[in-house]
Design an enzyme around this catalytic site. Structure first.
Site, PDB file in Angstrom:
ATOM      1  N   HIS A  58       0.848  -1.275   0.033  1.00 27.08           N
ATOM      2  CA  HIS A  58      -0.045  -0.066   0.044  1.00 27.08           C
ATOM      3  C   HIS A  58       0.767   1.385  -0.045  1.00 27.08           C
ATOM      4  CE1 HIS A  58      -2.475  -3.041   1.974  1.00 27.08           C
ATOM      5  NE2 HIS A  58      -3.381  -2.613   1.148  1.00 27.08           N
ATOM      6  N   HIS A  59       0.295   2.330  -0.538  1.00 27.56           N
ATOM      7  CA  HIS A  59       1.125   3.609  -0.998  1.00 27.56           C
ATOM      8  C   HIS A  59       1.407   4.267   0.663  1.00 27.56           C
ATOM      9  CE1 HIS A  59       1.174   8.052  -1.745  1.00 27.56           C
ATOM     10  NE2 HIS A  59       2.109   7.637  -2.001  1.00 27.56           N
ATOM     11  N   GLY A  60       2.501   4.747   0.782  1.00 27.22           N
ATOM     12  CA  GLY A  60       2.981   5.402   2.198  1.00 27.22           C
ATOM     13  C   GLY A  60       2.470   6.592   2.235  1.00 27.22           C
TER      14      GLY A  60
END
Length: 504
Positions: free
Chosen positions: A213-215
């Site tokens: 998942h995108h940070g």
């Protein structure tokens, strides 16, 4: 004469604790690495909390990780720390005070009383600080957050003080939490708190995120600064995959004068990426960033939901494919004498999360070639790993039947990153005047001692000069008496009231 059935006890010397440890180290062949120090920051109190039976976040993965690390005797290759929980004041270094106050008092019993709207189903999140199905209120929530955040901040402080060169905290890495709300199973953003600590001493921090998942929480926190460069490798689908952010063209603020412009790199990926493609992208992108930005410290978030067979993931990475990123960063940082902070993150098949983080621990201590693939016979919780077989390296690739990342996709990403880095004006330089947090306590004590000595000296001078003398009239003590700051009110003064000049 009857034989005496009572005999003297034939005492054999027992192992001392130190002898036992020495034998374990000798038999396990795990020694501390040469030339650099590794530290493991883990408070076992964090393992007792529970998000709920149906929630995908299982704190059990931390217990399994510890079982593997200690089962392989890897703890002998590191300095071990059991850090204290962060205080509310320390957490408020990034998060809004009202949000911190909310987390510190909210419980499953009082939450509906505090916010009646939460009595109805909220879905994944709500308008009440983001809590909901994704981020439920459970018993001991604030303590849980304070423990994992405390470990990350403690690790950062050990790097700053040069007590460690590579610091590990597998309980941290919760990258979705925002300044004033919970998000994506994350309540307190320990990564941001740790980076803020590092920025007291280091001019440039490179943050790398390999979670599926995108940070987004870390990226948002440092969006407008050139002192933190954020790179995130993640699955991107704006419509259906959380959090729906991090496209290739999201590279920082758009205003040309904003310092953070071009200091964010997003590497959006499709389902099924393999070890080979992932390693090629990682090495190419991070190698280019290192050459251009020249970070003074690296923070690596190792979310293990990017492994194949993850409950919420969609990649085809194996344990060693995921660990390649840790190997790359460890090699770079030890070669160029730069500190490295390694954190956990997502990961929702607990046994495989533990396998990955144990393997990456072995990489950090330079013992990957000494670790047997067969799990130790006498390790605790061994049965939890039976499904894929009693091995550290099960085959997790090929889970997704097709790698949807084409050669054209990968080349497009590399071209975009190369073009973006052309506009980064080299490594930003800032004048550093680092003051450790602990200095506040020392300063306050020193100021109290200084003031006590000064007042004692003035008293002696007054006694010699007489009550009506010039020294007495100008006395700081007399002034304080006249203004009511003596006799009980002294404790309300700030340390700055006693300062006679700059310190440091």
């Amino acid at each position: 004469m009857a034989q005496d059935i009572v005999e003297e006890y034939n005492h054999r010397p027992t192992f001392t604790y130190s002898t036992k440890l020495e034998n374990e180290i000798r038999n396990g062949s795990i020694e501390k690495p040469k030339g650099y120090r590794v530290s493991w920051h883990h408070n076992p109190a964090v393992e007792k909390y529970h998000f709920g039976q149906l929630h995908p976040m299982k704190v059990w993965r931390l217990t399994l990780t510890k079982s593997l690390i200690m089962g392989y005797n890897m703890h002998h290759g590191m300095d071990l720390y059991s850090p204290p929980a962060l205080t509310k004041e320390e957490i408020a270094a990034f998060h809004k005070e009202d949000y911190v106050d909310f987390l510190s008092v909210a419980t499953p019993k009082n939450i509906v009383e505090m916010y009646p709207e939460l009595a109805q189903p909220t879905g994944y999140s709500s308008s009440v600080y983001g809590v909901g199905d994704d981020c439920p209120i459970f018993d001991g929530l604030f303590e849980y957050c304070a423990y994992y955040s405390g470990a990350s901040v403690d690790a950062a402080r050990k790097l700053i003080s040069q007590q460690s060169d590579v610091a590990l905290n597998w309980t941290g890495g919760l990258h979705h939490a925002k300044k004033g709300e919970a998000s994506g199973f994350c309540y307190i953003n320990d990564i941001v708190l740790a980076i803020l600590e590092l920025l007291y001493h280091h001019p440039r921090v490179l943050y790398i995120d390999i979670d599926v998942h995108h940070g987004d929480g870390v990226e948002q926190a440092f969006w407008s600064t050139d002192r933190v460069f954020c790179v995130s490798f993640h699955k991107y689908d704006r419509e259906v995959f959380f959090p729906g952010t991090g496209p290739l063209d999201s590279t920082g603020p758009s205003h040309p004068d904003n310092p953070g412009r071009n200091h964010t790199i997003n590497v959006p990926l499709n389902d099924g990426i393999t070890d080979t493609d992932y390693a090629f992208l990682f090495d190419t992108v991070i190698g280019a960033v290192n050459r251009t930005y020249d970070p003074s410290v690296i923070v690596l978030q190792c979310g293990a939901d990017s492994l194949g067979h993850d409950r919420l993931g969609c990649f085809n990475l194996n344990i060693k494919g995921h660990g390649h990123c840790v190997q790359f960063c460890t090699d770079y940082c030890t070669k160029y004498k730069k500190p490295l902070l390694v954190l956990g993150g997502g990961g929702y098949t607990p046994r495989n999360v533990a396998r990955a983080w144990a393997h990456e621990t072995s990489i950090a201590i330079g013992a990957a070639d000494k670790i047997e693939s067969i799990l130790p016979e006498d390790m605790p919780n061994r049965e939890a790993f039976r499904k894929e077989g009693m091995t550290l390296f099960p085959n997790l690739g090929g889970w997704k039947t097709q790698n949807l990342n084409t050669r054209a996709d990968i080349e497009k990403i590399i071209r975009s990153v190369s073009e973006q880095l052309r506009y980064v004006r080299g490594a930003p330089s800032v004048q550093m005047n680092w003051v450790p947090r602990e200095i506040d306590v020392w300063r306050e004590e020193a100021e109290k001692e200084h003031q006590a000595r000064r007042m004692e000296k003035e008293e002696r001078m007054e006694d010699r000069d007489g009550a009506g003398g010039v020294l007495a009239q100008k006395s700081r003590r007399r002034d304080m008496e006249r203004t009511g700051l003596m006799a009980g009110n002294l404790g309300n003064m700030k340390a700055g009231d006693f300062m006679t000049g700059p310190i440091g």
